[in-house]
Design a protein around this motif. Structure first.
Motif, mmCIF file in Angstrom:
data_model
loop_
_atom_site.group_PDB
_atom_site.id
_atom_site.type_symbol
_atom_site.label_atom_id
_atom_site.label_comp_id
_atom_site.label_asym_id
_atom_site.label_seq_id
_atom_site.Cartn_x
_atom_site.Cartn_y
_atom_site.Cartn_z
ATOM 1 N N TYR A 42 0.823 -1.199 0.000
ATOM 2 C CA TYR A 42 0.000 0.000 0.000
ATOM 3 C C TYR A 42 0.860 1.253 0.000
ATOM 4 O O TYR A 42 0.551 2.226 -0.696
ATOM 5 C CB TYR A 42 -0.941 -0.002 1.209
ATOM 6 N N MET A 43 1.962 1.223 0.734
ATOM 7 C CA MET A 43 2.865 2.358 0.756
ATOM 8 C C MET A 43 3.454 2.593 -0.639
ATOM 9 O O MET A 43 3.535 3.738 -1.098
ATOM 10 C CB MET A 43 3.984 2.122 1.771
ATOM 11 N N GLN A 44 3.833 1.531 -1.329
ATOM 12 C CA GLN A 44 4.366 1.665 -2.684
ATOM 13 C C GLN A 44 3.299 2.182 -3.637
ATOM 14 O O GLN A 44 3.580 3.017 -4.496
ATOM 15 C CB GLN A 44 4.925 0.324 -3.175
ATOM 16 N N TYR A 45 2.076 1.699 -3.478
ATOM 17 C CA TYR A 45 0.972 2.180 -4.302
ATOM 18 C C TYR A 45 0.786 3.688 -4.120
ATOM 19 O O TYR A 45 0.610 4.426 -5.094
ATOM 20 C CB TYR A 45 -0.321 1.438 -3.942
ATOM 21 N N LEU A 46 0.813 4.153 -2.872
ATOM 22 C CA LEU A 46 0.649 5.579 -2.600
ATOM 23 C C LEU A 46 1.788 6.401 -3.195
ATOM 24 O O LEU A 46 1.557 7.484 -3.742
ATOM 25 C CB LEU A 46 0.545 5.828 -1.101
ATOM 26 N N LYS A 47 3.015 5.889 -3.128
ATOM 27 C CA LYS A 47 4.151 6.591 -3.738
ATOM 28 C C LYS A 47 3.967 6.699 -5.249
ATOM 29 O O LYS A 47 4.193 7.755 -5.837
ATOM 30 C CB LYS A 47 5.463 5.850 -3.446
ATOM 31 N N ASP A 48 3.564 5.599 -5.877
ATOM 32 C CA ASP A 48 3.349 5.596 -7.331
ATOM 33 C C ASP A 48 2.222 6.545 -7.722
ATOM 34 O O ASP A 48 2.336 7.283 -8.708
ATOM 35 C CB ASP A 48 3.034 4.179 -7.826
ATOM 36 N N GLU A 49 1.144 6.530 -6.947
ATOM 37 C CA GLU A 49 0.014 7.410 -7.228
ATOM 38 C C GLU A 49 0.418 8.877 -7.063
ATOM 39 O O GLU A 49 0.037 9.727 -7.865
ATOM 40 C CB GLU A 49 -1.142 7.072 -6.279
ATOM 41 N N GLU A 51 3.424 10.141 -7.455
ATOM 42 C CA GLU A 51 4.287 10.493 -8.592
ATOM 43 C C GLU A 51 3.446 10.732 -9.847
ATOM 44 O O GLU A 51 3.696 11.675 -10.605
ATOM 45 C CB GLU A 51 5.317 9.395 -8.836
ATOM 46 N N LYS A 52 2.440 9.891 -10.056
ATOM 47 C CA LYS A 52 1.564 10.058 -11.210
ATOM 48 C C LYS A 52 0.844 11.405 -11.150
ATOM 49 O O LYS A 52 0.752 12.126 -12.154
ATOM 50 C CB LYS A 52 0.549 8.915 -11.256
ATOM 51 N N LEU A 53 0.357 11.768 -9.980
ATOM 52 C CA LEU A 53 -0.347 13.041 -9.822
ATOM 53 C C LEU A 53 0.588 14.227 -10.024
ATOM 54 O O LEU A 53 0.202 15.241 -10.600
ATOM 55 C CB LEU A 53 -1.013 13.106 -8.449
ATOM 56 N N ARG A 54 1.822 14.103 -9.583
ATOM 57 C CA ARG A 54 2.798 15.170 -9.813
ATOM 58 C C ARG A 54 3.056 15.363 -11.300
ATOM 59 O O ARG A 54 3.151 16.485 -11.790
ATOM 60 C CB ARG A 54 4.111 14.862 -9.096
ATOM 61 N N GLU A 55 3.190 14.257 -12.027
ATOM 62 C CA GLU A 55 3.413 14.341 -13.464
ATOM 63 C C GLU A 55 2.209 14.964 -14.177
ATOM 64 O O GLU A 55 2.378 15.789 -15.079
ATOM 65 C CB GLU A 55 3.712 12.949 -14.032
#
Length: 72
Positions: A42-49, A51-55
């Motif tokens: 879940y922590m990795q999912y939140l990091k990926d999400e 990063e996606k939102l920043r992009e």
């Protein structure tokens, strides 16, 4: 909005959380040990999400800047 690239506070907080998860992997209770994997995923999912939102935000900002320049 400004996002700091390097944040000591968040790094310390993340390392502390990961250390706590490492300790929980050694716990006697099976439910606690199995929850560690879920927490890491879940922590990795939140990091990926995040990063996606920043992009996406960066893309929107660049588009709005182009629109502002062309509408002058």
């Amino acid at each position: 909005m400004y996002f700091a690239k390097k944040s000591e506070y968040n790094d310390i907080r993340e390392k502390s959380f990961l250390q706590w998860l490492d300790e929980m992997e050694k716990h006697d209770d099976v439910a606690v040990r199995c929850g560690v994997k879920l927490a890491r995923e879940y922590m990795q999912y939140l990091k990926d999400e995040n990063e996606k939102l920043r992009e996406e935000n960066q893309l929107k900002n660049s588009y709005l800047k182009k629109m502002k320049i062309t509408n002058k």
